[in-house]
Structures are given as structure tokens and as C-alpha cells.
Design an enzyme around this catalytic site. Structure first.
Site, PDB file in Angstrom:
ATOM      1  N   ASP A  80      -0.147  12.871  -4.758  1.00 40.70           N
ATOM      2  CA  ASP A  80       0.098  11.471  -5.065  1.00 40.70           C
ATOM      3  C   ASP A  80       1.614  11.344  -5.277  1.00 40.70           C
ATOM      4  OD1 ASP A  80      -0.390   8.783  -6.045  1.00 40.70           O
ATOM      5  OD2 ASP A  80       0.018   9.608  -8.042  1.00 40.70           O
ATOM      6  N   ASP A 111       3.590   8.183  -6.941  1.00 41.77           N
ATOM      7  CA  ASP A 111       4.015   7.533  -8.192  1.00 41.77           C
ATOM      8  C   ASP A 111       3.397   8.238  -9.395  1.00 41.77           C
ATOM      9  OD1 ASP A 111       5.363   5.390  -6.806  1.00 41.77           O
ATOM     10  OD2 ASP A 111       3.414   4.480  -6.424  1.00 41.77           O
ATOM     11  N   GLY A 141      -2.681   4.243  -9.112  1.00 43.19           N
ATOM     12  CA  GLY A 141      -3.412   4.586  -7.886  1.00 43.19           C
ATOM     13  C   GLY A 141      -4.054   3.399  -7.200  1.00 43.19           C
ATOM     14  N   ARG A 193      -1.673  -2.850  -4.579  1.00 45.16           N
ATOM     15  CA  ARG A 193      -0.919  -3.961  -5.165  1.00 45.16           C
ATOM     16  C   ARG A 193      -1.834  -5.151  -5.490  1.00 45.16           C
ATOM     17  NH1 ARG A 193       3.753  -5.512  -1.340  1.00 45.16           N
ATOM     18  NH2 ARG A 193       3.959  -3.252  -1.379  1.00 45.16           N
ATOM     19  N   SER A 220       0.809   3.521  -2.107  1.00 42.22           N
ATOM     20  CA  SER A 220       1.976   2.632  -2.052  1.00 42.22           C
ATOM     21  C   SER A 220       2.446   2.343  -0.633  1.00 42.22           C
ATOM     22  CB  SER A 220       3.139   3.260  -2.825  1.00 42.22           C
ATOM     23  OG  SER A 220       4.298   2.464  -2.664  1.00 42.22           O
ATOM     24  N   ARG A 221       2.751   1.069  -0.405  1.00 43.35           N
ATOM     25  CA  ARG A 221       3.336   0.661   0.872  1.00 43.35           C
ATOM     26  C   ARG A 221       4.835   0.929   0.879  1.00 43.35           C
ATOM     27  NH1 ARG A 221      -0.394  -2.413   3.644  1.00 43.35           N
ATOM     28  NH2 ARG A 221       1.221  -3.239   4.999  1.00 43.35           N
ATOM     29  N   ASN A 222       5.386   1.312  -0.281  1.00 43.73           N
ATOM     30  CA  ASN A 222       6.827   1.615  -0.380  1.00 43.73           C
ATOM     31  C   ASN A 222       7.110   3.115  -0.281  1.00 43.73           C
ATOM     32  OD1 ASN A 222       8.008  -1.091  -0.971  1.00 43.73           O
ATOM     33  ND2 ASN A 222       6.638  -0.985  -2.744  1.00 43.73           N
ATOM     34  N   ASP A 265      -2.049  11.948 -10.973  1.00 42.37           N
ATOM     35  CA  ASP A 265      -1.847  11.598 -12.387  1.00 42.37           C
ATOM     36  C   ASP A 265      -2.842  10.529 -12.832  1.00 42.37           C
ATOM     37  OD1 ASP A 265      -0.632   9.506 -10.866  1.00 42.37           O
ATOM     38  OD2 ASP A 265       0.407   8.834 -12.669  1.00 42.37           O
TER      39      ASP A 265
HETATM   40  C1  BG6 Z   1       0.237   3.550  -6.327  1.00 40.33           C
HETATM   41  C2  BG6 Z   1       0.579   3.203  -7.753  1.00 40.33           C
HETATM   42  O1  BG6 Z   1       0.857   4.760  -5.988  1.00 40.33           O
HETATM   43  O2  BG6 Z   1       0.701   2.532  -5.432  1.00 40.33           O
HETATM   44  C3  BG6 Z   1       0.020   1.838  -8.093  1.00 40.33           C
HETATM   45  O3  BG6 Z   1       0.022   4.179  -8.625  1.00 40.33           O
HETATM   46  C4  BG6 Z   1       0.537   0.805  -7.101  1.00 40.33           C
HETATM   47  O4  BG6 Z   1       0.400   1.508  -9.410  1.00 40.33           O
HETATM   48  C5  BG6 Z   1       0.167   1.235  -5.674  1.00 40.33           C
HETATM   49  O5  BG6 Z   1      -0.023  -0.476  -7.365  1.00 40.33           O
HETATM   50  C6  BG6 Z   1       0.662   0.274  -4.609  1.00 40.33           C
HETATM   51  O6  BG6 Z   1       2.067   0.332  -4.573  1.00 40.33           O
HETATM   52  P1  BG6 Z   1       2.991  -0.643  -3.747  1.00 40.33           P
HETATM   53  O7  BG6 Z   1       4.339   0.060  -3.771  1.00 40.33           O
HETATM   54  O8  BG6 Z   1       2.433  -0.735  -2.347  1.00 40.33           O
HETATM   55  O9  BG6 Z   1       2.991  -1.961  -4.438  1.00 40.33           O
HETATM   56 MG    MG Z   2       0.033   8.084  -9.415  1.00 39.59          MG
END
Ligand code: BG6
Ligand code: MG
Length: 215
Positions: free
Chosen positions: A9, A11, A46, A49, A116-118, A170
Site C-alpha cells: 500500500d 499512503d 484505503g 476518494r 489512490s489516483r495520485n 496500514d
Molecule cells: C488511499 C488512501 O491510499 O487512497 C485513502 O488510504 C484515499 O485515504 C485513497 O482516499 C484515494 O486517494 P486519492 O489520492 O485518489 O484521492
Molecule cells: Mg494506507
């Protein structure tokens, strides 16, 4: 070796972007006058968004339309991305980088499995662009954790079966996703005290020993 691949994972495991997620959601919640705290934040780990926003809006008296919700999620993401601009390779904890390098030296293939998309932007800011053998993230899934899709894709990108991969998390939602996909799991933080977690760790640097012992 018992495992061939290790799926991380992002974040809260590789880096501390979980704090930035919290700050960005808190700023949004304050803007719209909705109560939000660290306990609610733990439920967002996890979770995608839009699903995170739905959890935050449980405390809202106002009912939002789909379009309004998309705007709120976009606002949060803009705040979050501004916070990410501060990140540099110095935000990659040295024990994380050392652990990843050791696991590579031990012969494991390493992947990211993040909702996450980031993800790619964060890896770039940490100096990890091109480091992982596969990346499965929010851009290639339709169902977020606790659905196992993100980890199943990561294993497929590596070319391994779930039973040959260990998931490092986590979040309880991530441990549930790993279990649902047939993966063993190792947990830090919130996930280290979760009963479904197979390997409960104090720190990510516990990993090389755990996987080496599984010969
Ligand atoms: C996960 C985080 O990795 O990504 C979440 O634990 C988050 O808290 C999710 O909402 C989506 O992330 P993002 O960057 O696409 O908004
Ligand atoms: Mg995480």
C-alpha cells in the site's frame, strides 16, 4: 521462498501522505461545517476518494447531489495536491527505502497496490518513479478496498498468483482486501493490531526477516 512478490500500500506504508489526506479532508469538512476527527479519518484509510466523502457526509444534515459531491471531492483533491507539492525525496523515510532495497536484493518482486489516483505523482515526488516492478492504483480499478481488485491486478501485473504474494498495509480495509483476494498480509500502524493481519509489525524494517523466515 514462500513469497515471490510483495505488494505495498502507498499512503501510510511507503510515505506519510495519510496525514495530508487528513488535513485536506479536515479543511473541506470545516468549509462545509461538518464534524470530522482522527477516528473518522481512520475509516477512510484505503477507501476511494468518493467513498471517503460519503463517510464524511454521514455527519452532514444536508443531502448533496451527485454533482455537488463530485465538486466537493475535486476541492479536497486540489487541497491535497497542494500539500503534496511540499514533498521531496527527503519525505521517503530512510528505513522504507532501505527495506525496499533489501527485499529487492533478497530476490522479491515489489509492487504498489494503492487506491489512490495520485500514486504516480507521489512516487515521482519521492524519487521512486520507475522503482517498483508493477503499479496497480486507483486509475486501474473500479472497486476500492476492501474489494481485492487492486491487489489482484498488482499480482497479475507481476505475473504471480495471490498465494505467492504478501500484501503490506496500514489499514483494516486493506487487510480485508488482502484476505478476500487470497493474500497473506503484514500490517503496521492501525493494521498491526487488527486480528485478521497475519504478520503484525512494529516497523516496516521487520519485513526482510519475516519473509526470509518463510523459506
Ligand atoms: C488511499 C488512501 O491510499 O487512497 C485513502 O488510504 C484515499 O485515504 C485513497 O482516499 C484515494 O486517494 P486519492 O489520492 O485518489 O484521492
Ligand atoms: Mg494506507
Amino acid at each position: 521462498m514462500r513469497y515471490k512478490g510483495i505488494i505495498f500500500d502507498l499512503d501510510g506504508v511507503i510515505c506519510h501522505t495519510d496525514q495530508y489526506h487528513y488535513q485536506a479532508w479536515k479543511a473541506l469538512a470545516d468549509q462545509i461545517g461538518v464534524y470530522f476527527d482522527e477516528n473518522i479519518n481512520d475509516r477512510l484509510r484505503g477507501v476511494s476518494r468518493m467513498a471517503s466523502l460519503d463517510i464524511i457526509l454521514e455527519k452532514s444534515e444536508k443531502i448533496y447531489t451527485q454533482e455537488e459531491k463530485e465538486n466537493l471531492a475535486a476541492t479536497k483533491n486540489e487541497i491535497y495536491k497542494k500539500l503534496l507539492q511540499q514533498m521531496t525525496p527527503a519525505d521517503l523515510p530512510s528505513e522504507v527505502k532501505e527495506t525496499l532495497d533489501t527485499l529487492h536484493e533478497q530476490g522479491f518482486q515489489l509492487a504498489i497496490g494503492s487506491s489512490s489516483r495520485n500514486t504516480r505523482m507521489i512516487l515521482e515526488r519521492l524519487g521512486l518513479a520507475g522503482y517498483f516492478d508493477a503499479i496497480s492504483d486507483g486509475t486501474n480499478i473500479t472497486r476500492s478496498k476492501p474489494d481485492p481488485e487492486v491487489f489482484l491486478k498488482a499480482a497479475a501485473f507481476l505475473g504471480f498468483d495471490p498465494k505467492d504474494c504478501l500484501v503490506v498495509e496500514d489499514a483494516e480495509s486493506g487487510i480485508d482486501a488482502a484476505a478476500a483476494g487470497g493474500f497473506d498480509s503484514a500490517g503496521i500502524g492501525t493494521a498491526a493490531s487488527y486480528q485478521k493481519t497475519k504478520w503484525k509489525m512494529n516497523a516496516i524494517s521487520d519485513l526482510p526477516q519475516i519473509v526470509a523466515a518463510q523459506a
